[in-house]
Design a protein around this motif. Structure first.
Motif, PDB file in Angstrom:
ATOM      1  N   ARG A 173       0.856  -1.165   0.000  1.00 25.69           N
ATOM      2  CA  ARG A 173       0.000   0.000   0.000  1.00 25.69           C
ATOM      3  C   ARG A 173       0.891   1.212   0.000  1.00 25.69           C
ATOM      4  O   ARG A 173       2.085   1.146   0.177  1.00 25.69           O
ATOM      5  CB  ARG A 173      -0.900   0.019   1.229  1.00 25.69           C
ATOM      6  CG  ARG A 173      -1.993  -1.010   1.143  1.00 25.69           C
ATOM      7  CD  ARG A 173      -2.947  -0.789   2.276  1.00 25.69           C
ATOM      8  NE  ARG A 173      -2.220  -0.699   3.515  1.00 25.69           N
ATOM      9  CZ  ARG A 173      -2.490   0.185   4.455  1.00 25.69           C
ATOM     10  NH1 ARG A 173      -3.443   1.073   4.282  1.00 25.69           N
ATOM     11  NH2 ARG A 173      -1.807   0.192   5.571  1.00 25.69           N
TER      12      ARG A 173
ATOM     13  N   PRO B 130       2.837   2.178  -6.504  1.00 24.54           N
ATOM     14  CA  PRO B 130       1.422   2.470  -6.645  1.00 24.54           C
ATOM     15  C   PRO B 130       0.667   1.235  -7.114  1.00 24.54           C
ATOM     16  O   PRO B 130       1.223   0.375  -7.770  1.00 24.54           O
ATOM     17  CB  PRO B 130       1.401   3.562  -7.725  1.00 24.54           C
ATOM     18  CG  PRO B 130       2.759   4.147  -7.704  1.00 24.54           C
ATOM     19  CD  PRO B 130       3.682   3.062  -7.271  1.00 24.54           C
TER      20      PRO B 130
ATOM     21  N   ASP C   3      -9.877  -5.323   0.450  1.00 24.66           N
ATOM     22  CA  ASP C   3      -9.028  -4.356  -0.250  1.00 24.66           C
ATOM     23  C   ASP C   3      -8.038  -5.083  -1.163  1.00 24.66           C
ATOM     24  O   ASP C   3      -7.104  -5.734  -0.705  1.00 24.66           O
ATOM     25  CB  ASP C   3      -8.282  -3.488   0.771  1.00 24.66           C
ATOM     26  CG  ASP C   3      -7.444  -2.409   0.096  1.00 24.66           C
ATOM     27  OD1 ASP C   3      -7.331  -2.414  -1.148  1.00 24.66           O
ATOM     28  OD2 ASP C   3      -6.891  -1.570   0.820  1.00 24.66           O
TER      29      ASP C   3
ATOM     30  N   ASP D 283      -5.698  -3.972  -2.860  1.00 28.04           N
ATOM     31  CA  ASP D 283      -4.313  -3.519  -2.782  1.00 28.04           C
ATOM     32  C   ASP D 283      -3.526  -4.239  -1.695  1.00 28.04           C
ATOM     33  O   ASP D 283      -2.315  -4.104  -1.607  1.00 28.04           O
ATOM     34  CB  ASP D 283      -4.258  -2.007  -2.512  1.00 28.04           C
ATOM     35  CG  ASP D 283      -4.784  -1.221  -3.711  1.00 28.04           C
ATOM     36  OD1 ASP D 283      -4.898  -1.816  -4.796  1.00 28.04           O
ATOM     37  OD2 ASP D 283      -5.071  -0.024  -3.552  1.00 28.04           O
TER      38      ASP D 283
ATOM     39  N   PRO E 280      -4.068   5.038  -9.836  1.00 24.52           N
ATOM     40  CA  PRO E 280      -5.258   4.468  -9.186  1.00 24.52           C
ATOM     41  C   PRO E 280      -5.918   5.457  -8.221  1.00 24.52           C
ATOM     42  O   PRO E 280      -7.141   5.469  -8.082  1.00 24.52           O
ATOM     43  CB  PRO E 280      -4.700   3.267  -8.415  1.00 24.52           C
ATOM     44  CG  PRO E 280      -3.411   2.942  -9.068  1.00 24.52           C
ATOM     45  CD  PRO E 280      -2.865   4.237  -9.566  1.00 24.52           C
ATOM     46  N   GLN E 281      -5.093   6.279  -7.564  1.00 19.58           N
ATOM     47  CA  GLN E 281      -5.658   7.259  -6.638  1.00 19.58           C
ATOM     48  C   GLN E 281      -6.315   8.400  -7.404  1.00 19.58           C
ATOM     49  O   GLN E 281      -7.368   8.906  -7.018  1.00 19.58           O
ATOM     50  CB  GLN E 281      -4.574   7.799  -5.708  1.00 19.58           C
ATOM     51  CG  GLN E 281      -4.060   6.744  -4.740  1.00 19.58           C
ATOM     52  CD  GLN E 281      -2.891   7.226  -3.916  1.00 19.58           C
ATOM     53  OE1 GLN E 281      -2.723   8.418  -3.685  1.00 19.58           O
ATOM     54  NE2 GLN E 281      -2.071   6.290  -3.461  1.00 19.58           N
TER      55      GLN E 281
ATOM     56  N   THR F  37     -11.113  -1.251  -1.318  1.00 20.88           N
ATOM     57  CA  THR F  37      -9.972  -0.704  -2.052  1.00 20.88           C
ATOM     58  C   THR F  37     -10.217   0.755  -2.403  1.00 20.88           C
ATOM     59  O   THR F  37      -9.331   1.606  -2.278  1.00 20.88           O
ATOM     60  CB  THR F  37      -9.729  -1.519  -3.339  1.00 20.88           C
ATOM     61  OG1 THR F  37      -9.533  -2.884  -2.975  1.00 20.88           O
ATOM     62  CG2 THR F  37      -8.521  -1.008  -4.089  1.00 20.88           C
TER      63      THR F  37
ATOM     64  N   SER G  95      -9.602   2.817   0.713  1.00 24.03           N
ATOM     65  CA  SER G  95      -8.210   2.991   1.133  1.00 24.03           C
ATOM     66  C   SER G  95      -7.450   3.868   0.128  1.00 24.03           C
ATOM     67  O   SER G  95      -6.629   4.693   0.524  1.00 24.03           O
ATOM     68  CB  SER G  95      -7.524   1.642   1.366  1.00 24.03           C
ATOM     69  OG  SER G  95      -7.160   1.046   0.162  1.00 24.03           O
ATOM     70  N   ARG G  96      -7.749   3.724  -1.170  1.00 23.46           N
ATOM     71  CA  ARG G  96      -7.091   4.598  -2.150  1.00 23.46           C
ATOM     72  C   ARG G  96      -7.527   6.053  -1.962  1.00 23.46           C
ATOM     73  O   ARG G  96      -6.743   6.984  -2.123  1.00 23.46           O
ATOM     74  CB  ARG G  96      -7.415   4.145  -3.578  1.00 23.46           C
ATOM     75  CG  ARG G  96      -6.696   2.854  -3.947  1.00 23.46           C
ATOM     76  CD  ARG G  96      -6.979   2.453  -5.375  1.00 23.46           C
ATOM     77  NE  ARG G  96      -6.395   1.143  -5.652  1.00 23.46           N
ATOM     78  CZ  ARG G  96      -6.632   0.431  -6.742  1.00 23.46           C
ATOM     79  NH1 ARG G  96      -7.457   0.898  -7.672  1.00 23.46           N
ATOM     80  NH2 ARG G  96      -6.064  -0.736  -6.905  1.00 23.46           N
TER      81      ARG G  96
ATOM     82  N   GLY H 119      -5.075   8.973  -1.214  1.00 21.56           N
ATOM     83  CA  GLY H 119      -5.050  10.028  -2.216  1.00 21.56           C
ATOM     84  C   GLY H 119      -5.386  11.380  -1.614  1.00 21.56           C
ATOM     85  O   GLY H 119      -4.704  12.382  -1.877  1.00 21.56           O
TER      86      GLY H 119
END
Lengths: 221, 232
Positions: free
Chosen positions: A15, A25, A100, A102, A173-174, A201, A204-205, A209
């Motif tokens: 992460r 990332p 998640d 990730d 992704p963010q 996910t 958390s992103r 972000g």
């Protein structure tokens, strides 16, 4: 980390969170998912994002036997192993929105969840003191960070223009998540569906972000 | 986080931990070490995913009559349950232990164990001990050694795992600091001493502490329960 990525079939399990080296990332997770028509991950996403009972049926048939086998290994008791299938699959259903991508693939997620349920079940049966549970012994990364999840839709207290100027420096992704929530004003559910990623996910992103964005914009306290 | 950790659990212990086959007492000690030790954290994540991979690839076990079992009723009842949107972020009432002037922040699993309240007993030689019951296979205790204290020479029956939480102690074989994971068995004549004071969490295993596969990691264990023969 190298080994782990390989073991997980190329999923990026790192992460972006604080201070871990070798974090890259969460690149191309969506692409990977897209390639596997009926991957466990895709089914889990359908269960978590859309309460898809058909997908849950498939997951059940794929994992029930494995869960039973783990139960037999750890408890050597058929009834307990049977109960474990029920307990673990119930937990899969309940926690699917928290999965998640990730942090690991679906089988790792279901494995640890089954291990934890089994551990707690055995402690209960042996009447061991309940002061400590499996989730204390194997805490998830980010447990306890969850209150930081940016829940309110579109409440980042800066103008969209300011966000637009900075958000391109975030990992892709963010960026995608920020765009969905703050620019297109989608709900978490809509954004997760659009990006084909689990709600867990997405959150958390989004957390990572937004945190980075705040730093870039300089409004972080 | 402590970065400079010298004493770690054996790979087999880490693997058994990842697979959930250890006693609660040992699992708590492993969990606490892993929270304090970056390299073991990395390693245990790796072991978790390789264990998961092996698990998911293992040939289907015989399920006897269960194979034909109809799960549709069970599935139907499960999917009626509400799903969780957030992890319940429970707060711990205690995450620090206060010993004299010291205040020590504990790893999560130990904080939970200590949150029930610790009862400290004074032993000879400046040693304080607070026992906790986690299972019926191990004896677990927090040990606080005052600065300048020394434990009388003793030999272990079974194995003792000591996780240093704060301060340091030494014995004939080394000097141990925060996060160090020290394993001693009955072969060792043990004489720990602490100059600066030390808070530890210790797990003593009885004859039944380990599952079969793991027992071979250690010397044969005496049929003895939880007693450390102490001689002056």
């Amino acid at each position: 980390m190298q080994n782990m990525s390989t073991a997980l079939g190329g999923f990026n399990v790192g992460r972006l969170a604080n201070s871990k080296p070798q974090r890259t990332p969460g690149r191309a997770s969506q692409a990977v998912i897209g390639d596997l028509a009926d991957s466990d991950e895709k089914l889990l996403i359908a269960v978590g994002n859309r309460q898809d009972t058909q997908a849950f049926n498939v997951l059940f048939s794929r994992f029930a036997t494995r869960i039973y086998a783990m139960g037999m290994k750890l408890t050597r008791n058929e009834q307990l192993s049977h109960d474990l299938v029920q307990e673990a699959m119930l937990t899969v259903w309940q926690k699917a929105p928290l999965y998640d991508l990730d942090r690991g693939n679906a089988q790792s997620w279901i494995f640890t969840l089954t291990r934890n349920r089994c551990f707690d079940m055995l402690r209960k049966i042996k009447r061991q003191p309940s002061c400590v549970s499996a989730d204390d012994i194997w805490p998830q990364d980010g447990d306890g960070e969850h209150h930081l999840v940016h829940e309110e839709q579109g409440s980042l207290e800066v103008e969209v223009a300011l966000i637009e100027r900075h958000y391109t420096s975030l990992p892709a992704p963010q960026q995608a998540v920020i765009e969905q929530i703050y620019m297109l004003d989608r709900t978490h559910e809509e954004a997760a569906a659009e990006l084909m990623i689990p709600l867990g996910t997405l959150k958390s992103r989004l957390r990572l972000g937004v945190g980075k964005l705040k730093q870039l914009i300089g409004i972080e306290k | 986080m402590t970065t400079d950790v010298n004493y770690h659990p054996a790979a087999e212990l880490l693997e058994a931990f990842a697979q959930g086959t250890l006693s609660t007492g040992l699992s708590v000690a492993l969990s606490a070490h892993i929270e304090l030790c970056a390299s073991c954290r990395e390693e245990s994540r790796r072991l978790e995913s390789t264990s998961a991979l092996a698990w998911s690839q293992a040939p289907a076990q015989e399920r006897n009559e269960d194979v034909t079992e109809d799960f549709s009723a069970l599935i139907a009842s499960i999917v009626k349950q509400p799903q969780l949107k957030e992890l319940s972020s429970e707060q711990f009432s205690v995450d620090k232990i206060h010993m004299l002037e010291h205040s020590v922040t504990l790893p999560r699993a130990l904080a939970k164990v200590a949150s029930e309240g610790l009862v400290w007993k004074k032993l000879a030689g400046g040693i304080n001990q607070a026992q906790v019951t986690l299972d019926d296979e191990t004896q677990c205790e927090f040990i606080y050694m005052k600065p300048g204290s020394q434990v009388p020479v003793h030999k272990h029956q079974g194995n003792e795992i000591t996780l240093v939480l704060d301060g340091s102690f030494s014995d004939e074989l080394g000097h141990y600091q925060a996060a160090d994971f020290v394993v001693r068995n009955q072969a060792h004549l043990h004489r720990p001493a602490s100059e600066e004071g030390c808070l530890c969490f210790a797990v003593l295993d009885g004859p039944l502490a380990f599952t079969k596969g793991l027992a071979r990691l250690f010397n044969p264990i005496n049929r003895y329960r939880f007693r450390r023969a102490t001689s002056q």
